[in-house]
Structures are given as C-alpha cells and as structure tokens.
Scaffold this motif. Structure first.
Motif, short mmCIF file in Angstrom:
data_model
loop_
_atom_site.label_atom_id
_atom_site.label_comp_id
_atom_site.label_asym_id
_atom_site.label_seq_id
_atom_site.Cartn_x
_atom_site.Cartn_y
_atom_site.Cartn_z
N PHE A 279 0.84 -1.21 0.00
CA PHE A 279 0.00 0.00 0.00
C PHE A 279 0.87 1.26 0.00
CE2 PHE A 279 -1.58 3.30 2.97
CZ PHE A 279 -2.57 3.83 2.17
N ILE A 280 1.90 1.28 0.87
CA ILE A 280 2.81 2.44 0.95
C ILE A 280 3.53 2.63 -0.39
CG2 ILE A 280 4.89 3.35 2.03
CD1 ILE A 280 2.48 3.53 3.84
N PHE A 281 4.05 1.54 -0.95
CA PHE A 281 4.77 1.63 -2.21
C PHE A 281 3.86 2.15 -3.33
CE2 PHE A 281 8.37 -1.68 -1.46
CZ PHE A 281 8.84 -0.90 -0.42
N GLU A 282 2.62 1.67 -3.36
CA GLU A 282 1.69 2.10 -4.39
C GLU A 282 1.41 3.59 -4.29
OE1 GLU A 282 -2.84 1.10 -6.03
OE2 GLU A 282 -2.05 0.08 -4.24
N ASN A 285 4.54 5.44 -5.46
CA ASN A 285 4.71 5.27 -6.91
C ASN A 285 3.76 6.19 -7.69
OD1 ASN A 285 6.69 3.34 -6.59
ND2 ASN A 285 5.29 1.61 -6.79
N LYS A 286 2.53 6.35 -7.19
CA LYS A 286 1.57 7.22 -7.86
C LYS A 286 2.03 8.67 -7.81
CE LYS A 286 -2.66 4.47 -7.27
NZ LYS A 286 -4.00 4.41 -6.62
N ASP A 336 12.72 5.09 -10.79
CA ASP A 336 11.63 5.25 -9.83
C ASP A 336 11.88 4.41 -8.58
OD1 ASP A 336 10.51 6.86 -11.68
OD2 ASP A 336 8.70 5.67 -12.01
N PHE A 337 12.50 3.27 -8.75
CA PHE A 337 12.83 2.38 -7.63
C PHE A 337 13.75 3.10 -6.64
CE2 PHE A 337 15.60 -0.88 -5.78
CZ PHE A 337 14.67 -1.78 -5.28
#
Length: 565
Positions: A279-282, A285-286, A336-337
């Motif tokens: 959830f945090i990564f998503e 990323n957005k 992005d990573f």
C-alpha cells in the motif's frame, strides 16, 4: 537399518536423551565459541539461544546506560545473533566518524539482512545500502536536493503555513468554552508536533500535502477541519501505514524467513506487513508518476522546489546544476525504484526524530524558566513581539542561543540512543585489532554525558554550546556535504571535544537532512514560543518516554495560551 527404521524403534526415553544430547552439544559449541573469541571484553555472560536478552527490562536506553556503568566505556554484549562491541568514549568512535576520505572507511550500519531486503524489495537508498557505489550515487542527488537554497526557502515557507494551520486548530479548541478572545488549551503537545512534522516532511520532500494535523484535530473537535473527508482519511491511513512499516521492520531483521512465513501466529503478521508495504509503495509510486507527468508539461523555471522534483530531473536535460555538482563523473538518471527508496527514508527519518526532540525542548524550557527567558529575549530582539515578519534563513542563523538549547537538549536526552557500524575490513579500536564483520554499537546517551568531557553532565546548561562555539558545528550552515578530504591534523588534538557530541552521527553516514531539521526546529521555536506561553500541567510528572533505538515522547500534557493575553 535405515534411519527411518531406527527412529521407529525409539521410545519416549530415547527421544528425551536425544534432545538432551542435542542441547548439550549446542551449549558446548556455544560456549566454546564464546570463550575462544578474540579480544575478550567485559560484559554480561550470554546464555544459549537467548544470549543476553535476559538483561533487557523493556527499555533499550536504560539497558545500555546500566551496562556502561557496570562495564565501562568499551564492553561487549550478544544480542540478535551478533557479538556487539559497545563504545561510549570519543577516542573509540573517532575512526568511524572521521570525515576525511584519507582516514575514513565506508561502513554499513549493520550486517546484510535478507529480511530487510524482502521487506523493502532491495531498496537502494542511503540508510540500508551497504554498496558504496550505489550509496554514493544516491547521496549525490539526495544532498543536492535537500541542501539547495530553494529547498531551504520552501521548508521555511511551509513551516510557517503549517504552523498557521496548527495554531488555528489550537484557537478553535481553546475557544470552545470561552469568548474567543482569551483562550487556554490543555492538550498533549507531543501528538500535535508529531502530526506537524509528518505533514512537513511529506510536503517538503514530495510537494504534495498530507493532512495529519487536520486528522488529529478532527478527533478532538465537533467542528471538522476544512478538508474533504477522503483527504483526511487517506492521510491518516498513510501515517499509520508508515508507522507500521517502521515498527514491523524488527520482525524482518530478527526472525528467519522460515519463522516469518510458516509459524502460524507470526505468518499472519508477516502477511499484514507485506500488504501494508505494498500500500505504501503504491501511494509513493503514484506520486512519482504524477510528478513525472507534471515535469514533462512544465517549463524549467516553473518546476517545484521539493526533493522529489530534484531527484526526478537529476542528470537529465532539466538538471541545470548537473555538471557543476557532479563534475566529470557521469551518473545516469535515477530510477523510480531508487527515488522511492530515498523518499521513504526521508519520511522515516524526518518525522519522529524532529517531533520528539522538539517535545523535549518544550519540557526542558518549562523546567528552566531562566533559560526560557533568555531564549525569548533573543527571539524578541530579532522578531519583535506582536509584529508581522517574514522568516528568512539569515534570521535563523542569528538564533545562536536557540541553537545552543537544541544541542543541549539533544545532549541530555538523545533521540537516537544507538548508532551502529559494521566494518568490512579489519579495524583497530580501543587498543584492539578487530576482524572484519565485527558489529559496533555507539551508546550516545553515555557518550553525551561522559564525565571526562562534560563538566556537571547531569545539569541542563545551554551555555556549554552558546559560550563555546567550538563544541560542535553549526548544522544550520551546512553548505557542502560532498565526500571530500577535509582532514586537519589539528583535529587530532581535539578528539574528545569533537566527538563527545554527535547529534546527527558523523563520517560518511552523517545525517544529510540535518540542515532541514535545524531549520524546522528553529522556525518552530520562533513561532511557538514567540507567540504562546506553554507550561506543563503537572510540573512534578516524569517525562513519559519509551526507548528502543530511539527515545519517543509518549505524552506531554501542556497548557497553551497566547503571550499577549
């Protein structure tokens, strides 16, 4: 006879004897390794399996302070499967914190962790990276973003805007039972400041607002914050998710993959943590994807001044400072990573540390009114009371006594209790030659109160730093954080003075966000104490804290009212 047939013929007593034999063999091997270890140091005797965990009484800080009193400035303790050499004397940590590229070595903070790689999906930021090339690559861009004048100006601007929002909530709550002109608010100061620093780090790193101050206000007031419920709820979920990610990391550090994924009770926690991580990564990323699209549509002069924008444009045609900052060495743009790893590390490092330290500043000022009056005199001399002013960086640099207060509070109660280094090469420390892959821990609480370097170490006295400007550097005026050979032989004569106080660590891994932290702390001192009288509700109540690797303020009940009432 096959092994299977052999075990079929064993009875209960035979199995019991095998278990006893196995335990005995393990204990013999464990103590053989312990008693034949190189460089034997004093320290608690470890026990098989639990090691020295029996010494722990629930508070990490008190554990290491008590061990320091018993065993001295260099001792050893076995925890988490590692022999840890604990240091609390400036001479012992000098080689770890020396900034010179001639003498310093790049060192991981801790041994390689398969668990942390799984949790963070191999993130290559600054904190967890143990690869020098990757770490240096990320650091170059991180410090260029966070030390730029435009970023610092944005930080000062957002501190003002967020504080104005915060004091609006204070006035609303305090006026609920009054006439709105004269009001007083009794509240938990630490909760507000934690929410403030969360919103501050999010907006300064990403340029996107979060609304955690408003979220906390909504829990206390029937009148809600002027933001859509969806934004408030989203901010609240993100805050809780980040805390869960930080706290849950211990499960991935100290437990094996088998235990994490197959032991029933722990398996459920592991799945929940990984779901929260996704959830945090998503979310991050957005934000990165959205900012990339905005940058493509913008002119260079219109670009935002936040850290995320700087990381995205680094080493691209939009990066006007690329050649000047990096020189002849060529780096590709960040992926992005890598950007996500740096942003998440900024979130984790920039919220709790600053909030806890500012809570402790408030606590000490309430207990030392003469220090508070001297601080107010300095603030009023630069920012006259009841006058409008625009806070700028040059004004903050004049707050020498305020900066001394910050440092003395950090000396008295360091937010970070322990720092670690894991040298990959042999190193001489404390008169011993240590093999590579020895785990070292620095006990900052004992270091900052070492009687050989601090007269009356238990007394709160900001004049230590105000009258002796050589005691430590001014973190507010950091201009260049590149890796350069700045070694000076005169430093050898002042090791005790230089390394007896390490507010933001030192060496290659000194905190790159230290200037932002000082800007935020000094700005808050001007706004909060310059405009409001704050006193503890119960002067006799002990400071409520909880200590793990950092000491967190659990509650700080205060009474707030405007100074002009």
């Amino acid at each position: 006879m096959s092994l299977h047939k052999y075990f079929e013929n064993l009875n209960f007593v035979d199995y019991f004897h095998l278990v006893v034999l196995f335990i005995l063999f393990y204990a013999i091997k464990f103590y053989y390794k312990y008693f034949t270890r190189p460089n034997k140091l004093p320290g608690p005797l470890p026990l098989p399996i639990i090691e020295c965990a029996y010494c722990f009484r629930g508070d990490i800080k008190q554990l290491f302070v008590s061990l320091n009193k018993k065993y001295g400035d260099i001792y050893e303790i076995q925890l988490g499967g590692y022999r840890r050499i604990v240091l609390s004397r400036p001479e012992h940590i000098e080689k770890f914190f020396n900034n010179s590229t001639k003498y310093a070595k790049f060192m991981p903070r801790a041994p390689y962790s398969r668990g942390m790689k799984e949790l963070l999906m191999g993130a290559k930021g600054l904190v967890s990276s143990d690869d020098f090339k990757s770490w240096k690559f990320n650091r170059q861009f991180f410090i260029r973003a966070i030390l730029s004048p435009s970023f610092n100006n944005e930080a000062i601007k957002w501190t003002k805007l967020l504080f104005e929002e915060l004091e609006g909530y204070w006035k609303s709550l305090g006026s609920a039972n009054g006439d709105g002109k004269e009001w007083t608010l009794e509240t938990d100061f630490s909760k507000w400041i934690h929410r403030f620093t969360n919103d501050m780090i999010v907006v300064s790193t990403t340029g996107e607002r979060s609304y955690s101050i408003g979220s906390y206000y909504n829990t206390l007031s029937p009148i809600k914050a002027p933001y859509p419920d969806a934004l408030i709820e989203d901010s609240d979920r993100f805050i809780k998710g980040m805390k869960q990610l930080m706290v849950g990391s211990a499960l991935f550090v100290f437990l094996s993959p088998f235990i994490r994924h197959y032991v029933p009770f722990i398996r459920g926690k592991t799945k929940a943590l990984l779901k929260n991580r996704d959830f945090i990564f998503e979310k991050v990323n957005k934000v990165i994807k959205k900012r990339r699209q905005e940058i493509e549509a913008m002119q260079t002069k219109d670009l935002k001044k936040d850290m995320l924008t700087s990381l995205i444009i680094a080493n691209t045609e939009r990066d006007v400072n690329y050649k000047k900052a990096v020189g002849e060495e060529i780096y590709p743009p960040m992926t992005d990573f890598e950007i996500r790893a740096n942003i998440l590390e900024a979130f984790g490092a920039g919220t709790d540390t600053t909030a806890n330290l500012f809570s402790y500043i408030n606590y000490y000022l309430c207990h030392y009114p003469e220090v508070k009056q001297k601080m107010l005199a300095e603030i009023n001399s630069i920012f006259p009371q009841n006058s409008s002013f625009q806070l700028v960086h040059s004004d903050l640099s004049k707050l020498k006594y305020c900066e001394a207060i910050i440092k003395e509070v950090e000396r008295m109660i360091p937010v970070a209790n322990l720092l670690g280094r894991y040298p990959t090469e042999p190193i001489e420390v404390g008169g011993y030659l240590w093999p590579a892959n020895t785990m070292f821990q620095f006990d900052l609480v004992s270091l900052h109160r070492h009687k050989d370097y601090w007269p009356n170490p238990e007394i709160f006295d900001p004049d230590r730093f105000f009258l002796d400007n050589n005691k430590s550097e001014s973190y507010l005026n950091v201009k260049n954080d590149d890796l350069k050979d700045d070694y000076n032989e005169k430093d050898d004569q002042n090791v005790g003075q230089k390394y007896s106080f390490v507010m933001f660590g030192g060496g290659y891994r000194i905190c790159p966000g230290r200037k932002l932290a000082m800007i935020e702390l000094l700005s808050l001192m001007v706004y909060v104490f310059g405009k409001y009288n704050i006193e503890l509700i119960d002067m006799e109540a002990p400071l409520k804290t909880r200590s793990s690797t950092i000491t967190s303020c659990q509650e700080l009940m205060v009474r707030i009212k405007p100074r002009n009432q």
